[in-house]
Write an enzyme that holds these catalytic residues in place. Structure first.
Site, short mmCIF file in Angstrom:
data_model
loop_
_atom_site.label_atom_id
_atom_site.label_comp_id
_atom_site.label_asym_id
_atom_site.label_seq_id
_atom_site.Cartn_x
_atom_site.Cartn_y
_atom_site.Cartn_z
N TYR A 1 26.91 -9.34 3.47
CA TYR A 1 27.19 -10.83 4.01
C TYR A 1 27.75 -11.62 3.05
CZ TYR A 1 24.66 -8.94 8.07
OH TYR A 1 24.30 -8.35 9.09
N ASP B 1 26.59 -13.56 30.16
CA ASP B 1 26.88 -14.19 31.33
C ASP B 1 27.10 -15.57 31.31
OD1 ASP B 1 26.13 -11.94 32.96
OD2 ASP B 1 23.89 -12.35 33.22
N HIS C 1 32.61 -12.05 13.38
CA HIS C 1 31.43 -11.37 12.49
C HIS C 1 31.61 -11.23 11.12
CE1 HIS C 1 29.43 -10.35 16.12
NE2 HIS C 1 30.38 -9.71 16.62
N LEU C 2 31.16 -11.70 9.90
CA LEU C 2 31.36 -11.67 8.88
C LEU C 2 31.47 -10.15 8.12
CD1 LEU C 2 28.32 -13.75 7.72
CD2 LEU C 2 30.53 -14.53 7.52
N ARG D 1 24.97 -1.34 16.50
CA ARG D 1 25.84 -2.69 16.46
C ARG D 1 27.34 -2.33 16.96
NH1 ARG D 1 22.92 -5.61 12.58
NH2 ARG D 1 21.82 -4.32 11.22
C1 DQA Z 1 26.74 -10.11 12.24
C2 DQA Z 1 26.49 -8.76 12.47
C3 DQA Z 1 25.61 -8.30 13.32
O1 DQA Z 1 25.62 -6.96 13.61
C4 DQA Z 1 24.22 -8.89 12.86
O2 DQA Z 1 23.12 -8.52 13.40
C5 DQA Z 1 24.33 -10.11 12.04
C6 DQA Z 1 25.51 -10.55 11.39
C7 DQA Z 1 27.79 -10.52 11.27
O3 DQA Z 1 28.49 -11.55 11.09
O4 DQA Z 1 28.48 -9.46 10.51
O5 DQA Z 1 23.18 -10.87 12.23
O6 DQA Z 1 27.03 -11.11 13.13
#
Ligand code: DQA
Length: 142
Positions: free
Chosen positions: A22, A86, A99-100, A110
């Site tokens: 991240y 929803d 998403h990062l 995921r």
């Molecule tokens: C995330 C990716 C998700 O799979 C993970 O659970 C996160 C961070 C991302 O920003 O890459 O908490 O949302």
């Protein structure tokens, strides 16, 4: 133009949390980048984080009034939450999923996103910059 930016569980731990995935920016750093970008684009932002699914659901419901767009990184709830899906369906404002990392290049669990079917655009794998790109995208759409 008023944009709500929502962050899900464990994103408050950015900086300390798996920096190899991240990066080392904190959520406060990301908020700073969003504020800077929003100012350039003439947007007002409301930036929030919660570790609680119900709180995120209530914030999404609340976005029906007073917001023109939503940016959401639902974090782990992306892959599990029918309730967030929803709630997002209630909105008639554009939703950008951020998403990062790129979840689809990671573990199989995921690969499913309950946000994606209701998102106007999905931005992954760009780190903190993805949030700025999401605000730019909303600027184009609105
Ligand atoms: C995330 C990716 C998700 O799979 C993970 O659970 C996160 C961070 C991302 O920003 O890459 O908490 O949302």
């Amino acid at each position: 133009m008023k944009i709500l930016i929502l962050n899900g569980p464990n994103l408050n731990m950015l900086g300390a949390r798996e920096p190899e995935i991240y990066g080392d920016q904190t959520l406060d750093d990301i908020k700073g980048l969003c504020l800077e970008t929003a100012e350039k684009l003439g947007q007002a932002i409301d930036f929030r984080q919660s570790n609680h699914e119900g709180e995120l659901v209530e914030w999404i419901q609340g976005a029906r009034e007073g917001f023109d767009g939503l940016v959401i990184n639902a974090a782990g709830y992306t892959h599990t939450s029918v309730a967030i899906h929803d709630a997002l369906k209630l909105l008639d404002i554009p939703v950008i999923e951020v998403h990062l990392s790129n979840p689809k290049e990671r573990e199989e669990f995921r690969h499913t996103s309950y946000v994606e079917p209701v998102a106007a655009e999905v931005i992954v794998g760009q780190g903190a910059k993805g949030y700025a790109l999401a605000l730019e995208k909303l600027g184009e759409l609105l």
